[in-house]
Design a protein around this motif. Structure first.
Motif, PDB file in Angstrom:
ATOM      1  N   GLY A 102       0.662  -1.365   0.030  1.00  0.00           N
ATOM      2  CA  GLY A 102      -0.075  -0.204  -0.061  1.00  0.00           C
ATOM      3  C   GLY A 102       0.979   1.053  -0.063  1.00  0.00           C
ATOM      4  O   GLY A 102       0.337   2.340   0.131  1.00  0.00           O
ATOM      5  N   LEU A 103       2.351   1.151  -0.220  1.00  0.00           N
ATOM      6  CA  LEU A 103       3.034   2.368  -0.119  1.00  0.00           C
ATOM      7  C   LEU A 103       2.960   2.955  -1.486  1.00  0.00           C
ATOM      8  O   LEU A 103       3.118   4.221  -1.746  1.00  0.00           O
ATOM      9  N   ARG A 104       2.793   2.275  -2.483  1.00  0.00           N
ATOM     10  CA  ARG A 104       2.418   2.811  -3.901  1.00  0.00           C
ATOM     11  C   ARG A 104       1.204   2.679  -4.352  1.00  0.00           C
ATOM     12  O   ARG A 104       0.502   1.424  -3.974  1.00  0.00           O
ATOM     13  N   GLU A 105       0.559   3.252  -5.126  1.00  0.00           N
ATOM     14  CA  GLU A 105      -0.738   3.220  -5.636  1.00  0.00           C
ATOM     15  C   GLU A 105      -0.695   2.141  -6.624  1.00  0.00           C
ATOM     16  O   GLU A 105      -1.654   0.989  -6.516  1.00  0.00           O
ATOM     17  N   GLN A 106      -0.097   2.069  -7.676  1.00  0.00           N
ATOM     18  CA  GLN A 106       0.027   1.234  -8.818  1.00  0.00           C
ATOM     19  C   GLN A 106       1.175   1.024  -9.405  1.00  0.00           C
ATOM     20  O   GLN A 106       2.043   1.700  -9.520  1.00  0.00           O
ATOM     21  N   LEU A 107       1.298  -0.370  -9.950  1.00  0.00           N
ATOM     22  CA  LEU A 107       2.580  -0.870 -10.526  1.00  0.00           C
ATOM     23  C   LEU A 107       2.419  -0.474 -11.931  1.00  0.00           C
ATOM     24  O   LEU A 107       1.231  -0.784 -12.514  1.00  0.00           O
ATOM     25  N   SER A 108       3.215   0.238 -12.676  1.00  0.00           N
ATOM     26  CA  SER A 108       3.238   0.294 -13.938  1.00  0.00           C
ATOM     27  C   SER A 108       3.995  -0.663 -14.575  1.00  0.00           C
ATOM     28  O   SER A 108       5.310  -1.104 -14.244  1.00  0.00           O
ATOM     29  N   VAL A 109       3.419  -1.530 -15.551  1.00  0.00           N
ATOM     30  CA  VAL A 109       4.354  -2.617 -16.330  1.00  0.00           C
ATOM     31  C   VAL A 109       4.654  -1.951 -17.585  1.00  0.00           C
ATOM     32  O   VAL A 109       3.931  -1.409 -18.368  1.00  0.00           O
ATOM     33  N   PHE A 110       6.061  -1.853 -17.665  1.00  0.00           N
ATOM     34  CA  PHE A 110       6.525  -1.031 -18.863  1.00  0.00           C
ATOM     35  C   PHE A 110       6.665  -2.018 -19.960  1.00  0.00           C
ATOM     36  O   PHE A 110       7.532  -2.687 -20.387  1.00  0.00           O
ATOM     37  N   SER A 158       3.354 -14.629  -9.611  1.00  0.00           N
ATOM     38  CA  SER A 158       4.077 -15.230  -8.566  1.00  0.00           C
ATOM     39  C   SER A 158       4.043 -14.437  -7.266  1.00  0.00           C
ATOM     40  O   SER A 158       3.187 -15.037  -5.958  1.00  0.00           O
ATOM     41  N   PHE A 159       3.899 -13.070  -7.234  1.00  0.00           N
ATOM     42  CA  PHE A 159       3.883 -12.405  -5.927  1.00  0.00           C
ATOM     43  C   PHE A 159       2.281 -12.426  -5.493  1.00  0.00           C
ATOM     44  O   PHE A 159       2.025 -12.903  -4.294  1.00  0.00           O
ATOM     45  N   GLU A 160       1.294 -12.561  -6.370  1.00  0.00           N
ATOM     46  CA  GLU A 160      -0.132 -12.573  -5.964  1.00  0.00           C
ATOM     47  C   GLU A 160      -0.441 -14.210  -5.319  1.00  0.00           C
ATOM     48  O   GLU A 160      -1.212 -14.082  -4.247  1.00  0.00           O
ATOM     49  N   LYS A 161       0.286 -14.851  -5.867  1.00  0.00           N
ATOM     50  CA  LYS A 161       0.113 -16.280  -5.368  1.00  0.00           C
ATOM     51  C   LYS A 161       0.724 -16.632  -4.347  1.00  0.00           C
ATOM     52  O   LYS A 161       0.067 -17.066  -3.195  1.00  0.00           O
ATOM     53  N   VAL A 162       1.954 -16.098  -3.903  1.00  0.00           N
ATOM     54  CA  VAL A 162       2.764 -16.359  -2.430  1.00  0.00           C
ATOM     55  C   VAL A 162       2.098 -15.430  -1.301  1.00  0.00           C
ATOM     56  O   VAL A 162       2.222 -15.689  -0.341  1.00  0.00           O
ATOM     57  N   SER A 163       1.634 -14.137  -1.817  1.00  0.00           N
ATOM     58  CA  SER A 163       1.162 -13.396  -0.816  1.00  0.00           C
ATOM     59  C   SER A 163      -0.481 -13.169  -0.556  1.00  0.00           C
ATOM     60  O   SER A 163      -0.810 -12.830   0.511  1.00  0.00           O
ATOM     61  N   GLY A 164      -0.985 -13.714  -1.524  1.00  0.00           N
ATOM     62  CA  GLY A 164      -2.537 -13.704  -1.508  1.00  0.00           C
ATOM     63  C   GLY A 164      -2.912 -12.329  -1.830  1.00  0.00           C
ATOM     64  O   GLY A 164      -4.243 -12.251  -1.336  1.00  0.00           O
ATOM     65  N   VAL A 165      -2.322 -11.328  -2.115  1.00  0.00           N
ATOM     66  CA  VAL A 165      -2.704 -10.121  -2.171  1.00  0.00           C
ATOM     67  C   VAL A 165      -2.721  -9.724  -4.032  1.00  0.00           C
ATOM     68  O   VAL A 165      -1.965 -10.089  -4.570  1.00  0.00           O
ATOM     69  N   LYS A 166      -3.751  -9.119  -4.150  1.00  0.00           N
ATOM     70  CA  LYS A 166      -4.151  -8.982  -5.502  1.00  0.00           C
ATOM     71  C   LYS A 166      -3.405  -7.571  -5.824  1.00  0.00           C
ATOM     72  O   LYS A 166      -3.597  -6.464  -5.104  1.00  0.00           O
ATOM     73  N   LEU A 167      -2.705  -7.673  -6.951  1.00  0.00           N
ATOM     74  CA  LEU A 167      -1.764  -6.315  -7.049  1.00  0.00           C
ATOM     75  C   LEU A 167      -2.649  -5.593  -8.382  1.00  0.00           C
ATOM     76  O   LEU A 167      -2.969  -5.979  -9.308  1.00  0.00           O
ATOM     77  N   ASN A 168      -2.426  -4.171  -7.826  1.00  0.00           N
ATOM     78  CA  ASN A 168      -2.846  -3.169  -8.695  1.00  0.00           C
ATOM     79  C   ASN A 168      -1.862  -2.625  -9.628  1.00  0.00           C
ATOM     80  O   ASN A 168      -0.758  -2.009  -9.272  1.00  0.00           O
ATOM     81  N   TYR A 169      -2.105  -3.258 -10.940  1.00  0.00           N
ATOM     82  CA  TYR A 169      -1.148  -2.922 -11.909  1.00  0.00           C
ATOM     83  C   TYR A 169      -1.873  -2.480 -13.379  1.00  0.00           C
ATOM     84  O   TYR A 169      -2.827  -2.631 -13.548  1.00  0.00           O
ATOM     85  N   LYS A 170      -1.136  -1.718 -13.980  1.00  0.00           N
ATOM     86  CA  LYS A 170      -1.376  -1.234 -15.249  1.00  0.00           C
ATOM     87  C   LYS A 170      -0.359  -1.440 -16.353  1.00  0.00           C
ATOM     88  O   LYS A 170       0.837  -0.912 -16.059  1.00  0.00           O
ATOM     89  N   ILE A 171      -0.745  -1.896 -17.547  1.00  0.00           N
ATOM     90  CA  ILE A 171       0.435  -1.758 -18.690  1.00  0.00           C
ATOM     91  C   ILE A 171       0.376  -0.473 -19.393  1.00  0.00           C
ATOM     92  O   ILE A 171      -0.503   0.127 -19.625  1.00  0.00           O
ATOM     93  N   VAL A 172       1.646  -0.194 -19.341  1.00  0.00           N
ATOM     94  CA  VAL A 172       2.019   1.513 -19.903  1.00  0.00           C
ATOM     95  C   VAL A 172       2.893   1.334 -21.012  1.00  0.00           C
ATOM     96  O   VAL A 172       3.325   0.072 -21.490  1.00  0.00           O
ATOM     97  N   GLY A 173       3.308   2.316 -21.498  1.00  0.00           N
ATOM     98  CA  GLY A 173       4.530   2.332 -22.641  1.00  0.00           C
ATOM     99  C   GLY A 173       5.844   1.643 -22.206  1.00  0.00           C
ATOM    100  O   GLY A 173       5.880   1.487 -20.900  1.00  0.00           O
ATOM    101  N   ARG A 174       6.702   1.584 -23.180  1.00  0.00           N
ATOM    102  CA  ARG A 174       7.880   0.634 -22.618  1.00  0.00           C
ATOM    103  C   ARG A 174       8.839   1.828 -22.084  1.00  0.00           C
ATOM    104  O   ARG A 174       8.622   2.970 -22.000  1.00  0.00           O
ATOM    105  N   ARG A 175       9.821   1.190 -21.392  1.00  0.00           N
ATOM    106  CA  ARG A 175      10.753   1.992 -20.514  1.00  0.00           C
ATOM    107  C   ARG A 175      11.895   2.131 -21.348  1.00  0.00           C
ATOM    108  O   ARG A 175      12.555   1.096 -21.943  1.00  0.00           O
ATOM    109  N   GLU A 176      12.618   3.173 -21.761  1.00  0.00           N
ATOM    110  CA  GLU A 176      13.954   3.274 -22.410  1.00  0.00           C
ATOM    111  C   GLU A 176      15.134   2.480 -21.979  1.00  0.00           C
ATOM    112  O   GLU A 176      15.170   2.345 -20.761  1.00  0.00           O
TER     113      GLU A 176
END
Ligand code: UFG
Length: 340
Positions: A212-220, A280-298
């Motif tokens: 809960g320290l970050r709102e959302q993970l950006s998948v690059f 893998s994270f969701e499986k071992v932690s039982g926590v649903k992760l808030n993520y979004k696919i965004v543009g590529r990282r340079e």
């Protein structure tokens, strides 16, 4: 009991390696300038191993201090050199800082090692030297590609410097370890990765989002030419990685090295996509992760994973932990440092 110097020994990989070294019976002296680590790691290490490591706060950029340190510790038998700056993006902004911090310091260290009777040196390098490799898995003989960042360049130049010195030195023996993606934490959850500010790397970003320290993970990037469209990396548990340093050092101390300069890949040999890491994270932690696919990282390559045969055969080392194991340990560490 051989005395080993670990530079950057309070950092992420350094601290785990100190634990493994102590558990194998080595006497460890740590130097660290605390630029990206905290002094309480000294006590944390002791709370795991029950052994106090000697710690000296020292900045390797100060040549006279490096010199005095080695005068005081003439009985050092080996050096594992972690101390370096490692943020790819920051290195683009501050190239001279990276060249001073990663290259000048290496030269000072090697100058002192040349004065010892015998010097065994382990260098932290990175799979970044391969860039986007033409063939997967990546072998140690794959060509080194032009560096994408000053950080990557310091690893390439560092390797070259060590190789050149080994060619002419009758004292120095070195092993360069090219890490793939180190993740995870010690099973005690007493030491782990402590990124300052917003994490740049995937796994700390995942665990900080999970807690809960970050709102959302950006998948690059979701449009890479991979099965699920996200990048593939070889995530290796930091404890497996730390153990590889101990066996590499033992190889040099026992004179079982085949050449005075050797290179090994350290990875699991298995590639995982960003989405697989999230699963893998969701499986071992039982926590649903808030993520979004965004543009590529340079600067990101599509896929990198290690051919591990050389390390397996020559070092007699193999990874034990899976991605799930590593992710669970990272999650426990995150919970521990946030008191949850
Ligand atoms: N990623 C995301 N979101 C994030 C962070 C990372 O989707 O918030 C993705 C990246 O795009 C990449 C993967 O997760 O596909 C892994 O990224 P990391 O930043 O964790 O690791 P890198 O592979 O980029 O970098 C690592 C080391 C570097 C080293 C490099 C060599 O951190 O020091 O491998 O390839 F140079």
């Amino acid at each position: 009991m051989d005395k080993i110097l670990v530079t950057g020994g309070l950092g992420f990989i350094g601290s785990h390696t100190v634990v493994e070294l102590q558990q194998e019976g080595f006497e460890v002296v740590i130097i660290d300038n605390l630029s990206n680590s905290s002094e309480d790691v000294v006590d944390r290490i002791e709370s795991i191993t029950g052994i106090a490591a000697v710690f000296e706060k020292l900045d390797l950029r100060d040549k006279s201090l490096v010199h005095s340190f080695f005068r005081k510790h003439k009985d050092i038998k080996g050096v594992i050199h972690f101390a370096a700056s490692k943020a790819v993006g920051e290195s683009v902004e501050k190239p001279l800082h990276y060249y001073e911090n990663n290259i000048t310091t290496l030269v000072y260290l090697l100058q002192e090692l040349e004065k010892l009777d015998a010097a065994n040196f382990i260098f932290s390098s990175s799979c970044t030297v391969y860039g986007q490799a033409d063939e997967l898995p990546i072998t140690e003989t794959a060509p080194v590609k032009p560096a994408e960042s000053p950080y990557g360049n310091t690893k390439q130049i560092g390797e070259e410097i060590i190789k050149d010195v080994c060619k002419v030195s009758n004292k120095l023996k070195a092993i360069v370890l090219r890490y793939f993606n180190p993740i995870g934490a010690h099973e005690s959850a007493k030491i782990g990765e402590l990124p300052i500010g917003v994490p740049q790397n995937l796994v700390p970003y995942i665990t900080q989002t999970g807690i809960g320290l970050r709102e959302q993970l950006s998948v690059f990037g979701g449009d890479y030419p991979t099965e699920d469209g996200t990048c593939i990396r070889d995530y290796i548990h930091v404890v497996d990685l730390a153990k590889a340093h101990v066996v590499a050092l033992q190889r040099l101390l026992n004179n079982s090295n085949k050449e005075t300069f050797e290179v090994f890949n350290l990875g699991t040999g298995k590639g995982s996509s960003v989405l697989e890491a999230i699963q893998s994270f969701e499986k071992v932690s039982g926590v649903k992760l808030n993520y979004k696919i965004v543009g590529r990282r340079e600067g990101d390559v599509t896929a990198a994973y290690a051919e591990t045969t050389k390390a397996n055969k020559e070092l007699g080392w193999k990874t034990k932990f899976s991605l799930d194991d590593a992710m669970l340990s990272a999650w426990k560490w995150e919970q521990n440092i946030r008191n949850k």
